[in-house]
Design a protein around this motif. Structure first.
Motif, short mmCIF file in Angstrom:
data_model
loop_
_atom_site.label_atom_id
_atom_site.label_comp_id
_atom_site.label_asym_id
_atom_site.label_seq_id
_atom_site.Cartn_x
_atom_site.Cartn_y
_atom_site.Cartn_z
N ALA A 38 -25.34 1.99 -26.35
CA ALA A 38 -24.73 1.24 -25.20
C ALA A 38 -25.67 0.12 -24.57
CB ALA A 38 -24.42 2.39 -23.93
N PHE A 39 -26.89 0.53 -24.57
CA PHE A 39 -27.89 -0.48 -24.08
C PHE A 39 -28.04 -1.69 -24.87
CE2 PHE A 39 -32.00 -2.34 -23.48
CZ PHE A 39 -32.19 -2.21 -22.13
N ALA A 40 -27.81 -1.46 -26.33
CA ALA A 40 -27.77 -2.58 -27.40
C ALA A 40 -26.36 -3.46 -26.95
CB ALA A 40 -27.95 -1.99 -28.58
N PHE A 41 -25.29 -2.65 -26.88
CA PHE A 41 -24.17 -3.27 -26.50
C PHE A 41 -24.00 -4.24 -25.42
CE2 PHE A 41 -19.54 -2.81 -24.74
CZ PHE A 41 -18.75 -3.52 -25.74
N GLY A 42 -24.74 -3.93 -24.28
CA GLY A 42 -24.83 -4.84 -23.12
C GLY A 42 -25.71 -5.96 -23.35
N ASP A 54 -19.55 -5.22 -33.52
CA ASP A 54 -19.72 -3.92 -34.11
C ASP A 54 -20.25 -2.79 -33.21
OD1 ASP A 54 -19.36 -4.97 -36.82
OD2 ASP A 54 -21.40 -5.41 -37.04
N LEU A 55 -21.17 -3.16 -32.40
CA LEU A 55 -21.61 -2.17 -31.19
C LEU A 55 -20.51 -1.54 -30.41
CD1 LEU A 55 -24.81 -3.80 -30.30
CD2 LEU A 55 -24.71 -1.66 -31.40
N GLY A 56 -19.73 -2.63 -29.99
CA GLY A 56 -18.32 -1.98 -29.18
C GLY A 56 -17.57 -1.18 -30.08
N ASP A 57 -17.43 -1.48 -31.41
CA ASP A 57 -16.42 -0.83 -32.38
C ASP A 57 -17.21 0.75 -32.44
OD1 ASP A 57 -14.72 -2.62 -32.65
OD2 ASP A 57 -15.74 -3.15 -34.68
N ARG A 58 -18.36 0.94 -32.59
CA ARG A 58 -19.17 2.09 -32.34
C ARG A 58 -19.05 2.88 -31.26
NH1 ARG A 58 -24.97 0.77 -34.44
NH2 ARG A 58 -25.34 2.79 -33.56
N ILE A 59 -19.02 2.18 -30.07
CA ILE A 59 -18.91 3.04 -28.85
C ILE A 59 -17.61 3.39 -28.75
CG2 ILE A 59 -18.67 2.69 -26.27
CD1 ILE A 59 -21.31 0.82 -26.96
N GLU A 60 -16.54 2.80 -29.04
CA GLU A 60 -15.07 2.84 -29.01
C GLU A 60 -14.65 4.06 -30.03
OE1 GLU A 60 -10.57 0.97 -29.18
OE2 GLU A 60 -12.31 -0.27 -29.02
N ALA A 61 -15.36 4.08 -31.47
CA ALA A 61 -14.97 5.28 -31.96
C ALA A 61 -15.55 6.48 -31.59
CB ALA A 61 -15.61 4.90 -33.55
N ARG A 65 -11.53 4.13 -25.85
CA ARG A 65 -11.45 2.57 -25.57
C ARG A 65 -12.01 2.28 -23.94
NH1 ARG A 65 -10.91 -2.31 -27.35
NH2 ARG A 65 -9.62 -3.55 -25.96
N THR A 66 -11.61 3.39 -23.12
CA THR A 66 -11.97 3.42 -21.81
C THR A 66 -13.47 3.19 -21.59
OG1 THR A 66 -10.22 4.70 -21.07
CG2 THR A 66 -11.94 4.43 -19.57
N VAL A 67 -14.30 3.88 -22.35
CA VAL A 67 -16.00 3.84 -22.37
C VAL A 67 -16.19 2.45 -22.68
CG1 VAL A 67 -18.26 4.25 -22.92
CG2 VAL A 67 -16.21 6.16 -22.27
N ARG A 68 -15.64 1.78 -23.55
CA ARG A 68 -15.89 0.45 -24.26
C ARG A 68 -15.57 -0.67 -23.30
NH1 ARG A 68 -14.34 -2.16 -29.98
NH2 ARG A 68 -15.62 -4.18 -29.58
N VAL A 69 -14.25 -0.33 -22.65
CA VAL A 69 -13.94 -1.44 -21.42
C VAL A 69 -14.90 -1.41 -20.34
CG1 VAL A 69 -12.26 -1.85 -19.68
CG2 VAL A 69 -11.54 -1.41 -22.24
N GLU A 70 -15.04 -0.29 -19.80
CA GLU A 70 -16.03 0.04 -18.77
C GLU A 70 -17.40 -0.48 -18.97
OE1 GLU A 70 -16.20 3.65 -16.86
OE2 GLU A 70 -14.15 3.91 -16.53
N LEU A 71 -18.14 -0.33 -20.12
CA LEU A 71 -19.35 -1.08 -20.51
C LEU A 71 -19.12 -2.46 -20.41
CD1 LEU A 71 -20.66 1.51 -23.43
CD2 LEU A 71 -21.34 1.09 -20.84
N MET A 73 -17.12 -4.54 -18.99
CA MET A 73 -16.81 -5.23 -17.56
C MET A 73 -18.12 -4.78 -16.74
SD MET A 73 -13.79 -6.00 -17.32
CE MET A 73 -13.59 -6.10 -15.25
N THR A 74 -18.88 -3.93 -17.02
CA THR A 74 -20.16 -3.67 -16.13
C THR A 74 -20.95 -4.83 -16.64
OG1 THR A 74 -20.22 -1.57 -16.06
CG2 THR A 74 -22.04 -2.42 -15.82
N ALA A 75 -21.12 -5.11 -18.03
CA ALA A 75 -22.00 -6.21 -18.53
C ALA A 75 -21.69 -7.65 -18.05
CB ALA A 75 -21.96 -6.16 -20.09
N ALA A 76 -20.41 -7.98 -18.10
CA ALA A 76 -19.69 -9.32 -17.29
C ALA A 76 -20.26 -9.29 -16.06
CB ALA A 76 -18.37 -9.25 -17.78
N ILE A 77 -19.88 -8.38 -15.14
CA ILE A 77 -20.41 -8.39 -13.92
C ILE A 77 -21.64 -8.52 -13.39
CG2 ILE A 77 -20.13 -7.14 -11.66
CD1 ILE A 77 -17.55 -5.63 -12.66
N VAL A 78 -22.52 -7.80 -14.34
CA VAL A 78 -23.92 -8.24 -14.20
C VAL A 78 -24.32 -9.54 -14.60
CG1 VAL A 78 -26.42 -7.47 -15.22
CG2 VAL A 78 -24.52 -5.88 -14.49
#
Length: 101
Positions: A38-42, A54-61, A65-71, A73-78
């Protein structure tokens, strides 16, 4: 100065039940092994790196999907919040501020 932004985020994490040690490690860019992906994804999103796919795909798997979207969105807002503050004339520069929570 973005120290208040980081402090607000840290206080929000505390209110959500995230442990102080976890928050301190994340602020020091030293996440617990369970948070590595999750940290590497951000970071990949913040750096506009192709690794985000790839990191997003791993998180989603692993977490859905909801966790991927929330992470995402958080990265975008930050990324956008400090830019909005500068654009609105609320701050002139962002700098890292050591937090003691």
């Amino acid at each position: 100065d973005c120290g208040p932004c980081a402090l607000t985020a840290a206080q929000g994490a505390l209110a959500d039940g995230v442990g102080r040690d976890t928050i301190s490690r994340l602020l020091a860019a030293d996440p617990e092994p369970a948070l590595d992906t999750a940290f590497a994804f951000g970071q990949a999103i913040a750096r506009q790196s192709a690794d985000a796919f790839d990191l997003g795909d791993r998180i989603e798997a692993g977490h859905g999907r909801t966790v991927r979207v929330e992470l995402a969105m958080t990265a975008a807002i930050v990324r956008s919040y400090p830019a909005m503050k500068r654009g609105l004339g609320l701050t002139r520069a962002c700098s890292l501020t050591p937090l003691h929570i």
